[in-house]
Design a protein around this motif. Structure first.
Motif, PDB file in Angstrom:
ATOM      1  N   GLY A 194     -14.386  11.569  18.926  1.00  0.00           N
ATOM      2  CA  GLY A 194     -15.322  11.250  17.853  1.00  0.00           C
ATOM      3  C   GLY A 194     -16.353  12.347  17.653  1.00  0.00           C
ATOM      4  N   PHE A 195     -16.859  12.914  18.747  1.00  0.00           N
ATOM      5  CA  PHE A 195     -17.818  14.018  18.653  1.00  0.00           C
ATOM      6  C   PHE A 195     -17.175  15.222  17.960  1.00  0.00           C
ATOM      7  CE2 PHE A 195     -19.727  17.881  20.441  1.00  0.00           C
ATOM      8  CZ  PHE A 195     -21.063  17.664  20.183  1.00  0.00           C
ATOM      9  N   CYS A 196     -15.948  15.535  18.320  1.00  0.00           N
ATOM     10  CA  CYS A 196     -15.250  16.678  17.718  1.00  0.00           C
ATOM     11  C   CYS A 196     -14.994  16.464  16.232  1.00  0.00           C
ATOM     12  CB  CYS A 196     -13.930  16.941  18.444  1.00  0.00           C
ATOM     13  SG  CYS A 196     -14.118  17.510  20.146  1.00  0.00           S
ATOM     14  N   ARG A 197     -14.734  15.243  15.846  1.00  0.00           N
ATOM     15  CA  ARG A 197     -14.521  14.965  14.422  1.00  0.00           C
ATOM     16  C   ARG A 197     -15.822  15.092  13.634  1.00  0.00           C
ATOM     17  NH1 ARG A 197     -10.614   9.572  14.859  1.00  0.00           N
ATOM     18  NH2 ARG A 197      -8.648  10.714  15.212  1.00  0.00           N
ATOM     19  N   ARG A 198     -16.934  14.703  14.252  1.00  0.00           N
ATOM     20  CA  ARG A 198     -18.218  14.805  13.559  1.00  0.00           C
ATOM     21  C   ARG A 198     -18.698  16.246  13.436  1.00  0.00           C
ATOM     22  NH1 ARG A 198     -19.103  10.344  16.860  1.00  0.00           N
ATOM     23  NH2 ARG A 198     -20.288  11.587  18.373  1.00  0.00           N
ATOM     24  N   LEU A 199     -18.528  17.034  14.492  1.00  0.00           N
ATOM     25  CA  LEU A 199     -19.032  18.410  14.510  1.00  0.00           C
ATOM     26  C   LEU A 199     -17.955  19.355  15.045  1.00  0.00           C
ATOM     27  CD1 LEU A 199     -22.592  17.652  15.940  1.00  0.00           C
ATOM     28  CD2 LEU A 199     -22.088  18.435  13.617  1.00  0.00           C
ATOM     29  N   PRO A 200     -16.864  19.554  14.308  1.00  0.00           N
ATOM     30  CA  PRO A 200     -15.746  20.359  14.838  1.00  0.00           C
ATOM     31  C   PRO A 200     -16.104  21.814  15.093  1.00  0.00           C
ATOM     32  CG  PRO A 200     -15.415  19.856  12.503  1.00  0.00           C
ATOM     33  CD  PRO A 200     -16.566  19.024  12.963  1.00  0.00           C
ATOM     34  N   VAL A 201     -16.964  22.402  14.267  1.00  0.00           N
ATOM     35  CA  VAL A 201     -17.279  23.819  14.453  1.00  0.00           C
ATOM     36  C   VAL A 201     -18.083  24.023  15.736  1.00  0.00           C
ATOM     37  CG1 VAL A 201     -19.391  23.755  13.045  1.00  0.00           C
ATOM     38  CG2 VAL A 201     -18.135  25.902  13.303  1.00  0.00           C
ATOM     39  N   ARG A 370     -15.963  26.754   6.205  1.00  0.00           N
ATOM     40  CA  ARG A 370     -15.703  25.567   5.393  1.00  0.00           C
ATOM     41  C   ARG A 370     -17.016  25.015   4.811  1.00  0.00           C
ATOM     42  NH1 ARG A 370     -12.879  20.890   8.250  1.00  0.00           N
ATOM     43  NH2 ARG A 370     -14.809  21.062   9.437  1.00  0.00           N
ATOM     44  N   PRO A 371     -16.964  24.410   3.641  1.00  0.00           N
ATOM     45  CA  PRO A 371     -18.164  23.769   3.087  1.00  0.00           C
ATOM     46  C   PRO A 371     -18.641  22.647   4.028  1.00  0.00           C
ATOM     47  CG  PRO A 371     -16.467  23.994   1.395  1.00  0.00           C
ATOM     48  CD  PRO A 371     -15.818  24.353   2.689  1.00  0.00           C
ATOM     49  N   ASN A 372     -19.960  22.560   4.192  1.00  0.00           N
ATOM     50  CA  ASN A 372     -20.573  21.515   5.035  1.00  0.00           C
ATOM     51  C   ASN A 372     -20.083  21.541   6.482  1.00  0.00           C
ATOM     52  OD1 ASN A 372     -21.968  20.480   2.725  1.00  0.00           O
ATOM     53  ND2 ASN A 372     -20.095  19.388   2.144  1.00  0.00           N
ATOM     54  N   ALA A 373     -19.723  22.739   6.957  1.00  0.00           N
ATOM     55  CA  ALA A 373     -19.161  22.862   8.312  1.00  0.00           C
ATOM     56  C   ALA A 373     -20.154  22.418   9.382  1.00  0.00           C
ATOM     57  CB  ALA A 373     -18.722  24.299   8.569  1.00  0.00           C
ATOM     58  N   PHE A 374     -21.452  22.526   9.112  1.00  0.00           N
ATOM     59  CA  PHE A 374     -22.456  22.238  10.125  1.00  0.00           C
ATOM     60  C   PHE A 374     -23.161  20.905   9.878  1.00  0.00           C
ATOM     61  CE2 PHE A 374     -21.697  26.724  10.142  1.00  0.00           C
ATOM     62  CZ  PHE A 374     -21.706  27.057  11.481  1.00  0.00           C
ATOM     63  N   GLU A 375     -22.645  20.114   8.964  1.00  0.00           N
ATOM     64  CA  GLU A 375     -23.186  18.786   8.727  1.00  0.00           C
ATOM     65  C   GLU A 375     -22.293  17.749   9.397  1.00  0.00           C
ATOM     66  OE1 GLU A 375     -26.052  18.179   7.349  1.00  0.00           O
ATOM     67  OE2 GLU A 375     -26.322  20.336   7.071  1.00  0.00           O
ATOM     68  N   PRO A 376     -22.862  16.821  10.175  1.00  0.00           N
ATOM     69  CA  PRO A 376     -22.037  15.814  10.835  1.00  0.00           C
ATOM     70  C   PRO A 376     -21.212  15.014   9.834  1.00  0.00           C
ATOM     71  CG  PRO A 376     -24.279  15.739  11.670  1.00  0.00           C
ATOM     72  CD  PRO A 376     -24.288  16.640  10.463  1.00  0.00           C
ATOM     73  N   ALA A 377     -19.913  14.907  10.100  1.00  0.00           N
ATOM     74  CA  ALA A 377     -19.046  14.113   9.229  1.00  0.00           C
ATOM     75  C   ALA A 377     -19.335  12.650   9.437  1.00  0.00           C
ATOM     76  CB  ALA A 377     -17.589  14.434   9.520  1.00  0.00           C
ATOM     77  N   THR A 378     -19.173  11.869   8.414  1.00  0.00           N
ATOM     78  CA  THR A 378     -19.356  10.428   8.540  1.00  0.00           C
ATOM     79  C   THR A 378     -18.183   9.827   9.279  1.00  0.00           C
ATOM     80  OG1 THR A 378     -18.320  10.131   6.389  1.00  0.00           O
ATOM     81  CG2 THR A 378     -20.713  10.293   6.445  1.00  0.00           C
ATOM     82  N   ALA A 379     -18.457   8.784  10.033  1.00  0.00           N
ATOM     83  CA  ALA A 379     -17.410   8.143  10.829  1.00  0.00           C
ATOM     84  C   ALA A 379     -16.389   7.466   9.934  1.00  0.00           C
ATOM     85  CB  ALA A 379     -18.028   7.129  11.787  1.00  0.00           C
TER      86      ALA A 379
END
Length: 379
Positions: A194-201, A370-379
């Motif tokens: 889950g952490f990797c999906r939110r902040l993969p970079v 990637r666009p928004n690479a440093f913004e946490p993805a929503t779950a």
């Protein structure tokens, strides 16, 4: 802000860096002198990575039970005992078990120390104070190989110095406060996904830097020996890489307080890519020395910026858990990096180490752009 506590925690973590810096290259050099190949040395280098995964899963629960400061002191003492046993029990199978134990113990120290520091610092100083931590830790690792070069690798004095440092380190933590609270729960691989999906970079950067650090301290001395350099010069090259890591962390951290952290992050990734590709070409030229500095600085900058970005987002138990994920990613990077570089060096190419780093840096550049690479993805 509790400045005395900040420097006490910093000092305790730095003792770990110096202890590892003097003992990890000694293990690799000792194995090489015993006639073990690059793959066997890579397996030894990867053992703490398995311990990292175990330590990360236990850190939050143990911190809730013992308290952060008490647990750090206990782990530092246990680390001293483990490094001392490396000197007393010179056997490859025994060393595998001890390196695994060292991975478990010192992972907990790093998780709690980084969480404690990120909890203490104020936001307007976060970049500089986290960078000071990264820079000081790198300098402590630099001092390790330099000290080993002075002491020599023929006897066990390096192991005993490392153990002694970890015996003294717990004393500076007595009476310190402000540590993050923790809840009695484990941190599993499902949470890591889950952490990797939110902040993969950020996840990729941490794993890549872990692979970098494990290979630099364990396989880079062997790589330099295989390229025809003496033991002393090989250790000096390792130290030069760590100098690059250490020297530029403070300016990178200062810039992170005033300009786009994404721009800095992407620049570090691109510099790591270019410098990794240039190492085989410039290995036997004077240009290799400034190149080693850039190589270390770009890799260290990625990790420092990752910690800064994590510290922005999390507090207390969430911060401890986030740093536990950092440790899990660290374990994965430490496991895959030395194994892949060791096997590649022995069976594919003598330049597998820098080429592997180049491949990892290329993947990170693609993620960072990637666009928004440093913004946490929503779950």
């Amino acid at each position: 802000m509790r400045w005395a506590t900040y420097f006490a925690v910093l000092s305790s973590v730095l003792s770990v860096g110096l202890a590892l810096g003097v003992s990890m290259p000694l293990v690799s050099l000792r194995l090489e002198s015993w006639g073990y190949g690059s793959f066997a040395i890579g397996v030894m280098a990867a053992m703490p990575a398995i311990g990292v995964l175990v330590g990360a899963s236990l850190s939050s629960r143990l911190a809730a039970y013992f308290g952060t400061a008490t647990l750090m002191r206990l782990c530092l003492l246990a680390g001293a005992l483990s490094i001392g046993l490396l000197a007393l029990l010179p056997s490859y199978p025994v060393w595998l078990a001890l390196r695994l134990l060292i991975g478990v113990i010192l992972t907990i120290v790093f998780i709690l120390g980084e969480s404690w520091i990120n909890q203490l610092v104020v936001e307007q100083w976060r970049g500089r104070l986290v960078a000071l931590y990264g820079s000081s830790y790198a300098l402590s690792q630099l001092a390790g190989p330099l000290l080993l070069g002075v002491l020599g690798s023929e006897d066990d004095l390096g192991f005993w110095i490392g153990a002694g440092l970890l015996v003294v380190a717990p004393l500076v933590l007595i009476g310190r406060s402000g540590a993050p609270s923790a809840e009695a729960c484990g941190v599993g691989l499902r949470d890591l996904v889950g952490f990797c999906r939110r902040l993969p970079v950020i996840a990729w950067a941490i794993a890549l830097f872990a692979a970098f650090e494990a290979m630099i301290l364990t396989l880079l001395p062997v790589y330099c020996l295989q390229q025809g350099f003496t033991t002393e010069l090989a250790l000096f090259m390792v130290s030069t890489v760590v100098v690059g890591d250490a020297v530029l962390q403070l300016p990178i951290g200062a810039l992170a307080d005033y300009m786009s952290r994404r721009t800095l992050f992407t620049g570090c990734a691109m510099t790591l890519l270019v410098s990794s590709l240039a190492i085989p070409v410039l290995m036997h030229t004077p240009a290799i020395w400034p190149l080693w500095v850039l190589f270390g600085a770009s890799a260290g900058g990625l990790f420092t910026l990752s910690l800064i970005l994590i510290g922005e987002r999390y507090r207390d138990d969430a911060l401890v858990r986030a740093n536990a994920h950092v440790a899990q990613l660290w374990g994965i990077g430490c496991l895959i990096g030395p194994l892949a570089a060791g096997a590649g060096s022995q069976w594919v190419s003598g330049h597998a180490l820098p080429l592997l780093m180049a491949a990892g840096a290329f993947g990170l550049v693609l993620l960072a752009m990637r666009p928004n690479a440093f913004e946490p993805a929503t779950a």
